[in-house]
Design a protein around this motif. Structure first.
Motif, PDB file in Angstrom:
ATOM      1  N   ASN A 156       7.554   3.667  -3.360  1.00  0.00           N
ATOM      2  CA  ASN A 156       7.204   1.984  -4.268  1.00  0.00           C
ATOM      3  C   ASN A 156       6.289   1.521  -4.866  1.00  0.00           C
ATOM      4  N   ASP A 157       5.736   2.839  -4.542  1.00  0.00           N
ATOM      5  CA  ASP A 157       3.613   2.650  -5.948  1.00  0.00           C
ATOM      6  C   ASP A 157       4.140   3.451  -7.061  1.00  0.00           C
ATOM      7  N   LYS A 158       4.781   4.126  -6.712  1.00  0.00           N
ATOM      8  CA  LYS A 158       5.822   5.524  -8.655  1.00  0.00           C
ATOM      9  C   LYS A 158       6.550   4.037  -9.555  1.00  0.00           C
TER      10      LYS A 158
ATOM     11  N   ASN B  48       5.396  -5.005  -4.078  1.00  0.00           N
ATOM     12  CA  ASN B  48       6.033  -4.552  -3.101  1.00  0.00           C
ATOM     13  C   ASN B  48       6.986  -4.082  -2.048  1.00  0.00           C
TER      14      ASN B  48
ATOM     15  N   ARG C   9       8.647  -1.521  -0.232  1.00  0.00           N
ATOM     16  CA  ARG C   9       7.974  -1.057   0.885  1.00  0.00           C
ATOM     17  C   ARG C   9       8.660  -2.281   2.148  1.00  0.00           C
TER      18      ARG C   9
END
Length: 386
Positions: A200-202, A212, A215
């Protein structure tokens, strides 16, 4: 106006031809709403990408056991309370799309989510959140056009309203994945969603308000899967209520302790980072499970199912979510202007302060919703006359 749409976000789902509500989901939604209100009841600093305001915290409230209890409750709640909303939405998505004799096509589905999520987002943002932010001094150095375009339209400073746009993207993304992947190969779909969750953060998606999404897509999917086996899970919980409550709470406490310990470790390896990720994911799931177990057991009591308070909180849960946090901005601003938080030097003042930011904002949010409903009714009558 907004209110009728706000309280209907896949909440009033029917489970059979007799049109009975799923009682445990109703109570779960009420508990989730109360958790959000409690989670926003203790802050004195409001920060965002376009503005912010910081109030001086009186020493008296920092020494208050009641205030520290609320702070600890906030700490626990923040472990799982927003994933809980997406989990519940996933449960109800399964109910509404797989326990009916028909399935909805994509475009009607898309339009329904625009109406139920994006319209309230824009209405609440333009007519309530942004004006309150300007009044409270949050946007002291921000132009109104920037607050609207960058803050609201692009979602860079939308405050608590991020939930609506993220849920919109989650619904659309899952609809596509379910129709084209999960429907034909369960494992490919499950692995796809988990990889999106893990990365998710990438993954940067150039869409406005895309915050998000992957996520929370994961927790939506967990809720979707949970609903398939809900009745079997319910049977175990109802047969062994004490064991169910104690085991889930203790499991949550143990995993929480382990994650706290892991966060203090300086030298992380790839393995330990992965282990912490798994523990935090498990912690979130256990928090959701504890809340569900409590909701199910409460739903077995006639008092809760027939309670007017529970029914009102359930009916206006979305309105409470939309309006409660801007009301907190206003309360902090008003008290700082009136006596600079002098009342927080006293226990009675602290109690009143916390009641205002919990019970008070809930009541006012419901009053606002009723007012919007009344205005909508008057407008409808005028249109009929014409």
């Amino acid at each position: 106006m907004a209110s009728s749409a706000l309280s209907q976000i896949d909440v009033s789902v029917l489970i059979n031809s007799r049109k009975k509500f799923i009682d445990e989901y109703k109570i779960l939604r009420v508990l989730a709403t109360i958790m959000v209100v409690l989670g926003h009841s203790t802050y004195f600093v409001i920060e965002g990408s376009l503005g912010g305001v910081e109030y001086i915290v009186p020493e008296g409230i920092l020494l208050s056991r009641l205030y520290n209890f609320f702070c600890y409750a906030q700490y626990i709640i923040y472990k799982f309370h927003m994933p809980l909303f997406f989990f519940l939405s996933g449960c109800l998505y399964y109910v509404s799309n797989f326990k009916k004799e028909y399935t909805i096509a994509f475009y009607p589905f898309l339009l329904s989510k625009v109406k139920r999520l994006l319209y309230p987002y824009l209405i609440a943002g333009l007519l309530f959140l942004i004006p309150v932010k300007f009044i409270s001094g949050y946007y002291s150095n921000t132009k109104i056009i920037d607050a609207i375009w960058y803050g609201l339209i692009l979602g860079r400073d939308s405050g608590h309203l991020w939930f609506l746009t993220t849920l919109f993207y989650v619904f659309i993304t899952f609809f596509i994945i379910e129709k084209f992947i999960i429907k034909y190969n369960f494992w490919v779909g499950a692995i796809t969603i988990f990889l999106l969750f893990f990365l998710n953060d990438k993954l940067l998606v150039p869409l406005p308000c895309f915050i998000n999404v992957f996520r929370y897509l994961f927790w939506f999917y967990i809720g979707f899967l949970f609903e398939k086996y809900r009745l079997k899970v319910n049977d175990i919980i109802i047969r062994y209520p004490t064991i169910s409550v104690s085991s889930t709470i203790w499991s949550f406490a143990i995993i929480n302790f382990l994650t706290m310990y892991a966060d203090r470790i300086d030298n992380f390896t790839i393995f330990s980072t992965g282990a912490v990720f798994i523990m935090k994911t498990l912690l979130t799931f256990l928090g959701i499970l504890v809340t569900y177990v409590i909701s199910l057991l409460l739903s077995q009591w006639q008092f809760f199912n027939c309670s007017k308070v529970v029914s009102i909180l359930d009916k206006y849960s979305m309105d409470i979510y939309l309006f409660h946090d801007p009301l907190n901005y206003f309360i902090l601003f008003a008290i700082s202007i009136l006596n600079d938080f002098f009342i927080l030097q006293y226990k009675s003042g602290i109690l009143l302060f916390l009641l205002l930011r919990t019970v008070g904002v809930i009541i006012v949010a419901i009053i606002i919703a009723l007012g919007l409903k009344e205005i909508r009714g008057l407008n409808h009558k005028e249109q009929v006359k014409c």
